[in-house]
Design an enzyme around this catalytic site. Structure first.
Site, mmCIF file in Angstrom:
data_model
loop_
_atom_site.group_PDB
_atom_site.id
_atom_site.type_symbol
_atom_site.label_atom_id
_atom_site.label_comp_id
_atom_site.label_asym_id
_atom_site.label_seq_id
_atom_site.Cartn_x
_atom_site.Cartn_y
_atom_site.Cartn_z
ATOM 1 N N HIS A 290 2.689 -40.787 -5.474
ATOM 2 C CA HIS A 290 3.797 -39.935 -6.515
ATOM 3 C C HIS A 290 4.059 -38.518 -5.624
ATOM 4 C CE1 HIS A 290 3.927 -42.200 -10.535
ATOM 5 N NE2 HIS A 290 3.683 -43.049 -9.416
ATOM 6 N N ARG B 115 -18.763 -29.009 -6.235
ATOM 7 C CA ARG B 115 -17.105 -30.006 -6.721
ATOM 8 C C ARG B 115 -17.349 -30.981 -7.792
ATOM 9 N NH1 ARG B 115 -12.999 -33.077 -4.744
ATOM 10 N NH2 ARG B 115 -11.184 -32.201 -4.741
ATOM 11 N N CYS C 42 4.283 -37.681 -14.675
ATOM 12 C CA CYS C 42 3.934 -38.731 -15.518
ATOM 13 C C CYS C 42 2.915 -38.761 -16.281
ATOM 14 C CB CYS C 42 3.657 -40.139 -14.662
ATOM 15 S SG CYS C 42 2.565 -40.065 -13.348
ATOM 16 N N CYS D 177 -0.170 -38.265 -12.910
ATOM 17 C CA CYS D 177 0.160 -37.106 -12.493
ATOM 18 C C CYS D 177 -0.058 -35.905 -13.228
ATOM 19 C CB CYS D 177 1.495 -36.624 -11.719
ATOM 20 S SG CYS D 177 1.818 -38.023 -10.411
ATOM 21 N N ARG E 202 -1.633 -33.395 -0.956
ATOM 22 C CA ARG E 202 -2.056 -34.152 0.274
ATOM 23 C C ARG E 202 -1.473 -33.344 1.535
ATOM 24 N NH1 ARG E 202 -5.560 -38.113 -0.634
ATOM 25 N NH2 ARG E 202 -5.702 -38.316 1.700
ATOM 26 N N LYS F 145 -4.155 -35.682 -13.012
ATOM 27 C CA LYS F 145 -4.485 -35.221 -11.902
ATOM 28 C C LYS F 145 -3.984 -33.567 -11.542
ATOM 29 C CE LYS F 145 -4.601 -39.235 -9.130
ATOM 30 N NZ LYS F 145 -3.989 -40.288 -7.926
ATOM 31 N N GLU G 229 4.016 -35.570 -6.463
ATOM 32 C CA GLU G 229 3.004 -34.301 -6.941
ATOM 33 C C GLU G 229 1.913 -34.495 -6.110
ATOM 34 O OE1 GLU G 229 5.216 -35.251 -11.041
ATOM 35 O OE2 GLU G 229 4.728 -36.299 -8.905
#
Length: 410
Positions: free
Chosen positions: A78, A380, A142, A214, A85, A217, A80
């Site tokens: 996707h 993390r 989304c 998305c 990346r 995320k 976004e």
């Protein structure tokens, strides 16, 4: 001077305009126009606004195919996700160039002083002070941030009733752990349920996926930063957070984005939260723009999705189909994208060697990718665990982390 959504959108849209025609959606022979989402990461600094990464795309890998990916096929492209990346690829390349130059800073990164580094905050590189990062999306992400728009687009906007919790997943949904606190719903199904983690939307007849929406995320990046697992071994997360998210006004539901992203919505328990290692909850603001992407879903009355995705940074670009370089077979190592896990791992390892960071090099010189993520990324992992606990219902899209770093170029 206060920035506007148009300031950020304009930079990404102009960058897309410069792309080759073959990397853009087309008008098919039957006259039907293709559409695709566009996203970009923009840096704001002393030289104004600069696009550092941009991407188009709207598909992801079915869960059943994840074990086959072996670090060379993207799980999610996707726009976004692909833009983020690509941004990480740019940052690692900047680290590599900076380490080779023996300078203390580049236009965007700097070498951290020894006194800045601690056992938990050990990264040798950091974003230069004074730089703000913004993100533009041509469509509402989304998931939860687009549910009001989904409702409004229905012929009958009456919310569908939720089925019993034990039946909330369709028969075609992958098996999820029994310990999952709640089912992961289809991307656009049961839109009366708001504020929940959702899977990527797909056609009812498409193989199901466990890739998170998305919206979810992006919500996670407000705490983990924009850095990937690999990049966060080398770069401090301290100020690598989205400062502003820009959406077209036609795609911005204030109710939805407040619920999905803000500390007054579902992320309220994270307000003021800080973690070791330079991590903190940094909610972004959301601005609108009146500028429209020429290849948006609203570009024509009759549009169809484009099958191609594109990744761009100032250092290079590529076109993808099925998470693989266009023209290569899916799952063929020769089709590995420059932003795939295996090539990013190899680049991060090379940076650690050139920058003379033996502790990070040891973490990256392991047999399997899964071992990298289990190495020194405890802080993390804690951040991700805390955010996922707040969101609830986050089922990992696991499998396929047993690959090594060999067999690909940097």
């Amino acid at each position: 001077m206060e920035i506007s959504g148009d300031d950020i959108a304009d930079v990404v849209l102009k960058q897309f305009d410069s792309w080759e025609k073959k990397r853009k959606p087309i008008i098919r022979t039957n006259g039907v126009r293709e559409w695709v989402p566009l996203s970009g990461i923009v840096a704001e600094g002393t030289n104004g606004f600069t696009c550092l990464a941009a991407a188009t795309g709207m598909k992801c890998l079915p869960q059943k195919s994840v074990p086959q990916a072996q670090g060379v096929v993207l799980h999610d492209w996707h726009a976004e996700v692909l833009a983020i990346r690509s941004f990480n690829r740019f940052l690692l390349e900047e680290c590599h160039s900076l380490a080779l130059s023996k300078k203390i800073s580049s236009e965007y990164l700097r070498i951290r002083d020894e006194h800045e580094r601690t056992e938990s905050h050990f990264q040798p590189f950091a974003l230069k002070e004074g730089i703000k990062l913004h993100m533009y999306c041509s469509e509402a992400p989304c998931g939860d941030a687009s549910m009001e728009l989904t409702m409004a687009s229905q012929d009958d906007a009456t919310p569908w009733s939720l089925p019993p919790s034990t039946d909330a997943l369709s028969p075609s949904t992958p098996q999820v752990p029994a310990s999952a606190p709640e089912p992961v719903l289809h991307g656009r199904s049961y839109f009366s349920a708001l504020g929940i983690v959702r899977r990527k939307p797909s056609r009812p007849d498409a193989p199901p996926t466990l890739s998170k929406s998305c919206t979810d995320k992006l919500a996670l990046t407000q705490s983990t930063s924009l850095l990937s697992s690999l990049s966060s071994l080398l770069i401090s997360p301290t100020n690598i957070y989205i400062h502003t998210l820009v959406l077209p006004s036609s795609q911005l539901s204030s109710t939805a984005v407040t619920r999905a992203f803000s500390p007054s919505g579902r992320l309220a328990p994270l307000l003021g939260k800080q973690w070791a290692g330079g991590y903190a909850f940094n909610p972004f603001r959301v601005l609108s723009t009146e500028m429209e992407f020429p290849f948006s879903r609203r570009s024509a009355a009759d549009v169809v999705p484009s099958s191609i995705a594109s990744s761009w940074t100032p250092n290079g670009s590529e076109t993808l189909i099925g998470g693989t370089l266009q023209g290569r077979k899916q799952f063929d190592v020769r089709g590995a994208s420059r932003v795939c896990k295996r090539r990013m791992w190899k680049l991060a390892l090379e940076v650690a060697v050139v920058a003379c960071v033996p502790a990070v090099e040891r973490c990256l010189r392991v047999e399997k990718y899964g071992d990298v993520k289990e190495s020194v990324l405890l802080d993390r992992r804690t951040v991700k665990g805390d955010v996922r606990a707040v969101l609830g219902g986050w089922v990992r899209n696991g499998g396929g982390e047993g690959f090594g770093v060999e067999g690909v170029e940097v």
